[in-house]
Design a protein around this motif. Structure first.
Motif, PDB file in Angstrom:
ATOM      1  N   LEU A  57       0.820  -1.308  -0.168  1.00 16.69           N
ATOM      2  CA  LEU A  57      -0.066  -0.077   0.136  1.00 16.69           C
ATOM      3  C   LEU A  57       0.700   1.345   0.030  1.00 16.69           C
ATOM      4  N   GLY A  58       0.719   2.205  -1.155  1.00 24.44           N
ATOM      5  CA  GLY A  58       1.298   3.432  -1.071  1.00 24.44           C
ATOM      6  C   GLY A  58       2.661   3.264  -1.596  1.00 24.44           C
ATOM      7  N   PRO A  92      -2.132   1.226 -10.231  1.00 23.12           N
ATOM      8  CA  PRO A  92      -2.546   2.556 -10.626  1.00 23.12           C
ATOM      9  C   PRO A  92      -2.499   3.439  -9.653  1.00 23.12           C
ATOM     10  N   GLY A  93      -2.175   4.831  -9.870  1.00 21.53           N
ATOM     11  CA  GLY A  93      -2.145   5.742  -8.908  1.00 21.53           C
ATOM     12  C   GLY A  93      -0.850   5.394  -7.837  1.00 21.53           C
ATOM     13  N   HIS A  94      -0.016   4.612  -8.283  1.00 18.54           N
ATOM     14  CA  HIS A  94       1.149   4.501  -7.311  1.00 18.54           C
ATOM     15  C   HIS A  94       2.521   4.520  -8.113  1.00 18.54           C
ATOM     16  N   ARG A 111       3.585  10.204  -3.630  1.00 18.50           N
ATOM     17  CA  ARG A 111       2.801  10.147  -4.993  1.00 18.50           C
ATOM     18  C   ARG A 111       1.317   9.513  -4.819  1.00 18.50           C
ATOM     19  N   ALA A 112       1.133   8.418  -4.118  1.00 15.68           N
ATOM     20  CA  ALA A 112      -0.092   7.881  -3.761  1.00 15.68           C
ATOM     21  C   ALA A 112      -1.119   8.626  -3.208  1.00 15.68           C
ATOM     22  N   MET A 157      -4.503   6.204  -0.177  1.00 16.68           N
ATOM     23  CA  MET A 157      -3.951   5.262   0.779  1.00 16.68           C
ATOM     24  C   MET A 157      -4.892   4.832   1.898  1.00 16.68           C
ATOM     25  N   LEU A 158      -5.786   6.023   2.539  1.00 19.06           N
ATOM     26  CA  LEU A 158      -6.577   5.850   3.534  1.00 19.06           C
ATOM     27  C   LEU A 158      -7.939   4.903   2.857  1.00 19.06           C
ATOM     28  N   ARG A 159      -8.260   5.222   1.655  1.00 18.70           N
ATOM     29  CA  ARG A 159      -9.488   4.759   0.888  1.00 18.70           C
ATOM     30  C   ARG A 159      -9.168   3.147   0.834  1.00 18.70           C
ATOM     31  N   LEU A 160      -7.860   2.702   0.503  1.00 14.68           N
ATOM     32  CA  LEU A 160      -7.615   1.342   0.135  1.00 14.68           C
ATOM     33  C   LEU A 160      -7.444   0.915   1.663  1.00 14.68           C
TER      34      LEU A 160
END
Length: 274
Positions: free
Chosen positions: A39-40, A65-67, A167-168, A173-176
């Motif tokens: 994560l992140g 994606p998003g990382h 970047r994330a 990060m909180l959502r995941l």
């Protein structure tokens, strides 16, 4: 449709997946192995491990994606299932279907989900300090455990880690992390039908030893290795140890006549930290 051309080694590899430009760093030659970050986290946090693995494998360090250097959107990914679905599509688009996967932390949970829901996408799993059922602590508990772990990690990981988390972004990060409590992998673990190596560090305050033992109990073809002195970022602190264990496991899995997982466990040497 023709298969994608092999990615050149030693440089970034970009593939458009579901409209998003997706990055992986490619290193080495040989049979493929895909690293799935936590994560992140980002591909540049796994350089030390990739260097060791690439001595005998072509290593793809994938950015979700998003990382890292992969595109995401403000609304995607929202869930762990989003991460899994994207990884499955990326493996197909990159010509890496059936490649073994090495997932760290949340990346371990993602590869469990993928092996259960997309059984033809991989032939072996290596999960290092994996999250997942039966332990999904709430977000404050996760943050507390991470705070306990930080002083145990290598100082050189701090700058790459902060860059990756920036970047994330905290919202993603909180959502995941919150979705981990809804992502019930319990029924999925028993559907993982590929050989699985679980690696646990005995100084990891984030993932408890009993959690890894329970995951092993749920996955039929799984074995546990414990790294003495291993922290949560054991992929960075002990890259040679993790690589040696992973390569030994893959050699057994990909051998001409692989024996039952129990025989692999009995024949393997005890892990020694590098």
């Amino acid at each position: 449709m023709s298969a994608p051309l092999p990615a050149p080694t030693g440089q970034p590899h970009y593939t458009v997946v579901r409209g998003l430009r997706t990055h992986a760093w490619v290193r080495g030659d040989g049979p493929p192995l895909v690293i799935v970050p936590g994560l992140g986290c980002a591909s540049w946090m796994y350089v030390r491990l990739a260097r060791e693995l690439s001595r005998t494998r072509r290593v793809y360090v994938y950015d979700p994606p998003g990382h890292g250097d992969s595109e995401g959107t403000p609304e995607y990914p929202r869930t762990i299932r989003d991460l899994t679905d994207h990884l499955a599509a990326w493996l197909e688009a990159s010509g890496l279907r059936c490649a073994p996967l090495l997932g760290h932390s949340l990346g371990g949970e993602v590869i469990f989900d993928l092996a259960a829901r997309y059984p033809s996408c991989t032939t072996a799993l290596i999960a290092v300090a994996p999250t997942g059922i039966p332990e999904n602590p709430n977000v404050p508990a996760q943050l507390f455990r991470l705070a306990r772990d930080l002083p145990r990690e290598r100082l050189g990981l701090l700058a790459p880690g902060l860059r990756a988390y920036g970047r994330a972004g905290p919202v993603r990060m909180l959502r995941l992390a919150t979705d981990q409590r809804r992502h019930n992998t319990g029924p999925l673990l028993s559907r993982v039908r590929v050989p699985t190596l679980l690696i646990d560090g005995d100084r990891d305050p984030v993932i408890r030893a009993w959690t890894v033992r329970e995951i092993r109990r749920e996955i039929p073809e799984s074995v546990v290795r414990v790294v003495p002195g291993g922290t949560h970022a054991v992929t960075d602190t002990f890259p040679k140890t993790i690589a040696a264990s992973a390569l030994e496991f893959l050699k057994w899995v990909e051998g001409p006549a692989a024996s039952p997982i129990g025989e692999f466990e009995q024949s393997s040497c005890e892990i020694r930290s590098n």
